[in-house]
Write an enzyme that holds these catalytic residues in place. Structure first.
Site, PDB file in Angstrom:
ATOM      1  CE  LYS A  34      43.747 -87.202  14.223  1.00 19.00           C
ATOM      2  NZ  LYS A  34      44.711 -86.309  13.563  1.00 19.00           N
ATOM      3  CD  GLU A  93      39.110 -83.339  23.329  1.00 17.03           C
ATOM      4  OE1 GLU A  93      40.253 -83.494  22.945  1.00 17.03           O
ATOM      5  OE2 GLU A  93      38.283 -82.620  22.719  1.00 17.03           O
ATOM      6  CG  PHE A 145      30.501 -80.397  23.441  1.00 12.53           C
ATOM      7  CD1 PHE A 145      31.121 -80.626  22.221  1.00 12.53           C
ATOM      8  CD2 PHE A 145      29.344 -79.614  23.473  1.00 12.53           C
ATOM      9  CE1 PHE A 145      30.600 -80.090  21.045  1.00 12.53           C
ATOM     10  CE2 PHE A 145      28.823 -79.078  22.297  1.00 12.53           C
ATOM     11  CZ  PHE A 145      29.447 -79.316  21.083  1.00 12.53           C
ATOM     12  CG  HIS A 181      39.578 -74.546  13.990  1.00 11.04           C
ATOM     13  ND1 HIS A 181      39.357 -75.885  13.781  1.00 11.04           N
ATOM     14  CD2 HIS A 181      40.843 -74.323  13.608  1.00 11.04           C
ATOM     15  CE1 HIS A 181      40.455 -76.437  13.295  1.00 11.04           C
ATOM     16  NE2 HIS A 181      41.366 -75.505  13.176  1.00 11.04           N
ATOM     17  CD  GLU A 219      41.718 -83.618  15.007  1.00  9.44           C
ATOM     18  OE1 GLU A 219      42.132 -83.455  13.850  1.00  9.44           O
ATOM     19  OE2 GLU A 219      40.543 -83.916  15.276  1.00  9.44           O
ATOM     20  CG  ASN A 225      45.964 -81.090  10.896  1.00  8.46           C
ATOM     21  OD1 ASN A 225      45.402 -82.116  11.259  1.00  8.46           O
ATOM     22  ND2 ASN A 225      45.364 -79.918  10.917  1.00  8.46           N
ATOM     23  NE  ARG A 252      46.431 -81.334   5.956  1.00  2.00           N
ATOM     24  CZ  ARG A 252      45.591 -81.615   6.942  1.00  2.00           C
ATOM     25  NH1 ARG A 252      45.745 -82.720   7.634  1.00  2.00           N
ATOM     26  NH2 ARG A 252      44.610 -80.797   7.252  1.00  2.00           N
TER      27      ARG A 252
HETATM   28  C1  MV4 Z   1      35.343 -80.323  19.714  1.00  4.60           C
HETATM   29  C2  MV4 Z   1      34.269 -79.396  19.766  1.00  4.60           C
HETATM   30  C3  MV4 Z   1      33.806 -79.024  21.007  1.00  4.60           C
HETATM   31  N1  MV4 Z   1      34.366 -79.528  22.125  1.00  4.60           N
HETATM   32  N2  MV4 Z   1      35.862 -80.799  20.843  1.00  4.60           N
HETATM   33  C4  MV4 Z   1      35.432 -80.866  14.969  1.00  4.60           C
HETATM   34  C5  MV4 Z   1      36.587 -81.161  14.097  1.00  4.60           C
HETATM   35  C6  MV4 Z   1      37.597 -81.786  14.965  1.00  4.60           C
HETATM   36  N3  MV4 Z   1      38.920 -81.434  14.540  1.00  4.60           N
HETATM   37  C7  MV4 Z   1      37.290 -81.291  16.329  1.00  4.60           C
HETATM   38  N4  MV4 Z   1      35.962 -80.763  16.279  1.00  4.60           N
HETATM   39  C8  MV4 Z   1      35.358 -80.285  17.389  1.00  4.60           C
HETATM   40  N5  MV4 Z   1      35.849 -80.741  18.555  1.00  4.60           N
HETATM   41  C9  MV4 Z   1      35.380 -80.398  22.016  1.00  4.60           C
HETATM   42  N6  MV4 Z   1      35.924 -80.898  23.132  1.00  4.60           N
HETATM   43  C10 MV4 Z   1      33.750 -78.922  18.568  1.00  4.60           C
HETATM   44  C11 MV4 Z   1      34.283 -79.369  17.374  1.00  4.60           C
HETATM   45  C12 MV4 Z   1      33.715 -78.784  16.190  1.00  4.60           C
HETATM   46  C13 MV4 Z   1      34.466 -77.944  15.377  1.00  4.60           C
HETATM   47  C14 MV4 Z   1      35.799 -77.676  15.626  1.00  4.60           C
HETATM   48  C15 MV4 Z   1      36.530 -76.863  14.798  1.00  4.60           C
HETATM   49  C16 MV4 Z   1      35.919 -76.287  13.699  1.00  4.60           C
HETATM   50  C17 MV4 Z   1      34.615 -76.539  13.430  1.00  4.60           C
HETATM   51  C18 MV4 Z   1      33.862 -77.376  14.248  1.00  4.60           C
HETATM   52  C19 MV4 Z   1      32.526 -77.617  13.966  1.00  4.60           C
HETATM   53  C20 MV4 Z   1      31.805 -78.444  14.765  1.00  4.60           C
HETATM   54  C21 MV4 Z   1      32.399 -79.034  15.884  1.00  4.60           C
END
Ligand code: MV4
Length: 457
Positions: free
Chosen positions: A116, A200, A202, A208, A288, A290, A292
């Site tokens: 990642k 990163e 936060f 998402h 990220e 994916n 697939r």
């Molecule tokens: C984060 C974030 C907040 N800030 N990165 C969770 C899954 C992974 N793919 C990345 N994730 C997160 N990364 C930063 N810099 C919050 C999450 C996250 C989240 C992201 C997408 C969908 C649901 C989530 C639930 C909790 C935290």
């Protein structure tokens, strides 16, 4: 085009790939574990080979068993579906060495995106927006403190070998950092055999949003718009939709252009998804990629009219994107998907067992992707997803009405499912407004609790 394809998966996605193969005139080979003898992917494939005992590690994940089946059946290609071996670069390499086409990107690209932190740097190099954070793997606690100071708290530590929410730690002050850094490193080393971490900024309440892409083997890349995937619980998505209410035509075009340039640079091939977080200001940041086909691909199919799995097969068979997608891609109407999982309504633990009644909704704008049937059995060994209910409407309002009547007509008895949960979400005012973030389910459960205890919400 391929003559014969092996599907290295089970359940609804195995059946979904079989559908695409049949429409392209390709013969299909199913593989199955001893627990899946009576599965529909076995019934509808042209050939089926048992590859081992129920546990995935001894069957669907057992590379020698899958490759032997492919050799015996003499297939040209393997479609891995999602999960299981789909993002395993070593498996893709074994396929290559065995002269079997792996339907997905080359192993080098899968490996890059699987690390990642490397994927993040590759995106940065291609000018895809990323969150402020570390560059390269963080070597020590001291280095972590330095990065956190320059980025500003709160920060999040992520495992380079992680993904999908595993092995993450949120750090809100410098006092918390040493303990959490050690914990994250140990956890990552134990879980992934690699303790590498990156950092990163936060984002407290992100949305998402992910973009679907297709790339052929001739250097052409196409963006097919976005999916809104913020409705999730414990990093498991529950509901996905397309398009996102937060993304307008201009933004879709801009991100699309950036993505195309980036994936051309990387040498991406086949279907892929680029995940972004959206902050409160509506800005998108790469998190990220994916490599697939994803569970939620049908919502993109519904609004674009494309068949993504057929596109995957045609791309792998060396066809040009311009011959697969012959008209400009437009986003038509609105699509929503509900994941129907076999699980207990309160504990969210898997609910295996015999299905007694299974009535699937239909009618205008309704699609159900499933490999389940009445009198069928849900084995306890695998993912709890038993069906995907997907609707399409002229707008979000019509799609919601269609989903509500379809949920009512989707009758599953004998096991517990998430259908009643979906019905409650579709009655929720915040959900109906469409202005939610990844904390939605937490707020939703709080509202339900307040209602049950008679407190005002
Ligand atoms: C984060 C974030 C907040 N800030 N990165 C969770 C899954 C992974 N793919 C990345 N994730 C997160 N990364 C930063 N810099 C919050 C999450 C996250 C989240 C992201 C997408 C969908 C649901 C989530 C639930 C909790 C935290």
């Amino acid at each position: 085009m391929f003559r014969k394809v092996l599907i290295a998966n089970r359940g609804e996605i195995a059946l979904r790939v079989i559908c695409a193969c049949k429409e392209l005139g390709i013969r299909t080979v199913a593989v199955y574990s001893e627990a899946d003898r009576n599965s529909l992917h076995v019934r509808f494939a042209d050939e089926a080979i048992c590859i081992g005992p129920p546990r995935s590690a001894e069957s669907y994940l057992h590379v020698p068993a899958v490759i032997s089946a492919a050799e015996i059946a003499d297939v040209d290609a393997i479609h891995p579906g999602y999960g299981l071996l789909s993002e395993n670069a070593n498996f893709a390499e074994v396929c290559r060495a065995s002269n079997i086409k792996f339907i997905g990107p080359p192993p080098e690209v899968t490996r890059l995106m699987g690390e990642k932190e490397k994927a993040r740097m590759a995106m940065k190099k291609a000018k895809v927006p990323i969150l402020p954070g570390s560059e390269g793997v963080i070597q020590s606690e001291g280095e972590a403190l330095e990065w956190a100071k320059s980025v500003g708290y709160p920060v999040i530590l992520k495992a380079s070998a992680g993904g999908g929410g595993r092995g993450m730690r949120v750090i809100r002050s410098k006092d918390e950092l040493p303990a959490l850094f050690q914990a994250a490193q140990t956890e990552a080393a134990n879980a992934f055999g690699n303790g590498d971490l990156y950092m990163e900024k936060f984002i407290e309440q992100p949305r998402h949003i992910e973009f679907q892409v297709l790339a052929d083997q001739h250097g052409n890349v196409m963006s097919l718009g976005e999916r809104e995937c913020s409705i999730q619980r414990r990093h498991q998505k529950l509901i996905e939709e397309a398009p996102s209410l937060q993304v307008d035509g201009k933004m879709r075009e801009e991100i699309g252009k950036t993505i195309r340039r980036c994936l051309e640079q990387i040498g991406y091939q086949n279907a892929g998804t680029i995940e972004f977080l959206m902050d409160e200001d509506g800005k998108l940041y790469f998190i990220e990629m994916n490599t697939r086909i994803q569970v939620e691909h049908p919502v993109t199919e519904m609004v674009t009219g494309l068949d993504l799995v057929k596109a995957q097969l045609r791309i792998a068979a060396d066809e040009k994107l311009s011959d697969i997608v012959t008209e400009p891609v437009t986003i038509r109407g609105h699509a929503i998907e509900c994941r129907v999982n076999a699980e207990h309504p309160e504990k969210f633990t898997p609910s295996a067992g015999r299905i007694s009644v299974f009535n699937v909704p239909g009618g205008n704008g309704v699609r159900v992707d499933t490999a389940q049937y009445a009198e069928g059995f849900v084995p306890p060994y695998y993912d709890s997803l038993i069906a995907k209910l997907i609707v399409h409407g002229k707008d979000r309002s019509e799609a919601m009405a269609r989903m509500q009547r379809s949920l009512e007509m989707f009758v599953v008895e004998g096991i517990h499912t998430t259908i009643p949960l979906h019905q409650r979400i579709f009655a929720d005012a915040e959900f109906r407004e469409g202005k939610f973030d990844t904390k939605f389910m937490e707020r939703f459960f709080e509202r339900e609790k307040a209602r049950l205890t008679g407190l005002p919400d």
